[in-house]
Design a protein around this motif. Structure first.
Motif, PDB file in Angstrom:
ATOM      1  N   ALA A 111      25.115  33.206 -13.725  1.00 35.18           N
ATOM      2  CA  ALA A 111      24.076  34.138 -13.292  1.00 35.18           C
ATOM      3  C   ALA A 111      24.509  35.574 -13.517  1.00 35.18           C
ATOM      4  O   ALA A 111      25.692  35.873 -13.671  1.00 35.18           O
ATOM      5  CB  ALA A 111      23.782  33.909 -11.800  1.00 35.18           C
ATOM      6  N   GLY A 112      23.512  36.454 -13.516  1.00 36.61           N
ATOM      7  CA  GLY A 112      23.768  37.889 -13.557  1.00 36.61           C
ATOM      8  C   GLY A 112      23.746  38.423 -12.133  1.00 36.61           C
ATOM      9  O   GLY A 112      22.920  37.996 -11.327  1.00 36.61           O
ATOM     10  N   GLY A 204      18.922  34.272 -12.760  1.00 34.34           N
ATOM     11  CA  GLY A 204      19.296  33.225 -13.705  1.00 34.34           C
ATOM     12  C   GLY A 204      18.085  32.456 -14.181  1.00 34.34           C
ATOM     13  O   GLY A 204      16.944  32.750 -13.788  1.00 34.34           O
ATOM     14  N   MET A 205      18.361  31.458 -15.028  1.00 36.00           N
ATOM     15  CA  MET A 205      17.273  30.735 -15.715  1.00 36.00           C
ATOM     16  C   MET A 205      17.241  29.252 -15.380  1.00 36.00           C
ATOM     17  O   MET A 205      16.713  28.458 -16.159  1.00 36.00           O
ATOM     18  CB  MET A 205      17.446  30.877 -17.234  1.00 36.00           C
ATOM     19  CG  MET A 205      17.581  32.299 -17.736  1.00 36.00           C
ATOM     20  SD  MET A 205      17.836  32.314 -19.511  1.00 36.00           S
ATOM     21  CE  MET A 205      18.434  33.987 -19.760  1.00 36.00           C
TER      22      MET A 205
HETATM   23  N1  HPA Z   1      20.142  36.618 -16.432  1.00 38.70           N
HETATM   24  C1  HPA Z   1      19.690  35.360 -16.518  1.00 38.70           C
HETATM   25  N2  HPA Z   1      20.475  34.314 -16.697  1.00 38.70           N
HETATM   26  C2  HPA Z   1      21.783  34.525 -16.792  1.00 38.70           C
HETATM   27  C3  HPA Z   1      22.331  35.817 -16.709  1.00 38.70           C
HETATM   28  C4  HPA Z   1      21.453  36.917 -16.517  1.00 38.70           C
HETATM   29  O1  HPA Z   1      21.860  38.091 -16.444  1.00 38.70           O
HETATM   30  N3  HPA Z   1      23.667  35.683 -16.847  1.00 38.70           N
HETATM   31  C5  HPA Z   1      23.920  34.345 -17.005  1.00 38.70           C
HETATM   32  N4  HPA Z   1      22.779  33.652 -16.973  1.00 38.70           N
END
Ligand code: HPA
Length: 266
Positions: A111-112, A204-205
């Protein structure tokens, strides 16, 4: 093939091992399959209805065995909504996990971060989420069970176990709200600012559709994010999938230690 049939097929292949908790591994985190003891591996391609996890950094195998003495089913890869536009793409794996006898699922992702104190390489216990994608894995589901209660979706007792584990390990485990964007593009800086105003700590996605499916099926949920970058607009670093995989790999050992410390508390 129904989830009960898939569970039967899996049990025939591996000799009926018990499963208490599922672990779904996010981008660049699939190394955890290597620490499974007494491991039996089945390729997703042998399991009808399992997705073709087509994103690099994922390992499309189901590995059943033990980690820290806990009976686990590790899903080495996940499929994402952004791959085919199906929010329920992980439904069959989640149903199969339930049919194998699991009571809980541990969902992980990259995630960010939206918190300056939560730098790349940090880990976050997910305490709640925002579904900003507009998608839902239960659309079209008939019956009243679809009206899933999402209070305490992230199980308080499992969260407490994660906190105890991290404390015992002496590692800083951040906590916060994960916002799901559909992807596959990274967010714009304005979207990240919006998510922050709405209460997100990370973006995140993935993960959120699996949380909804798990709660629908009556599985308890715990979730961890591995922070690979600051959200768009936070700093000058360029955001890319290559960076996600690189930072995830660098922080993989600490991430694995946190998951193991959590499992030791169960
Ligand atoms: N945004 C979305 N998904 C992600 C990110 C992000 O910054 N970093 C890793 N997966």
């Amino acid at each position: 093939m129904s989830a009960d049939h898939l569970a039967q097929l899996i049990n025939e292949r591996i000799g009926g091992k018990p499963v208490d908790i599922g672990l779904v591994l996010g981008s660049g985190l699939s190394g955890l399959v290597d620490v499974v003891e007494d491991a039996s591996t089945i390729a997703y391609s042998d399991l009808e209805g399992f997705p073709h996890a087509g994103v690099s950094g994922h390992n499309p195998n189901l590995v059943i065995g033990k980690i820290e003495g806990v009976n686990v089913a590790v899903f080495g890869g996940r499929a994402h909504y952004y791959e085919h536009g199906q929010a329920d793409v992980m439904r069959v794996p989640m149903e199969t996990l339930k049919a194998l006898g699991a009571q809980s699922v541990c969902l992980t992702n990259s995630a960010g971060s939206l918190q300056t104190a939560m730098a790349p390489g940090s880990q976050m216990l997910i305490t709640d989420h925002l579904n900003l994608s507009g998608a839902n894995p239960l659309i079209g589901e008939p019956g009243d069970a679809r009206f899933v209660n999402m209070c305490d979706a992230y199980d308080p007792e499992l969260c407490a176990a994660a906190r105890r584990g991290a404390k015992e390990l002496g590692v800083d485990l951040h906590e916060g709200v994960y916002a799901w964007f559909s992807g596959p593009n990274f967010e714009t800086p304005a979207e990240v600012r919006m998510a922050g105003i709405l209460g997100a700590d990370a973006v995140g996605m993935s993960t959120v559709p699996e949380v909804i499916l798990a709660r629908f099926l009556g599985l308890k949920v715990v979730g961890f994010s591995n922070v690979t970058n600051m959200g768009a607009g936070f700093d000058e670093a360029e955001i890319s999938h290559a960076q996600t995989k690189e930072i995830a790999a660098k922080s993989a050992s600490q991430f694995q230690a946190i998951i193991k410390s959590f499992l030791r508390q169960l």
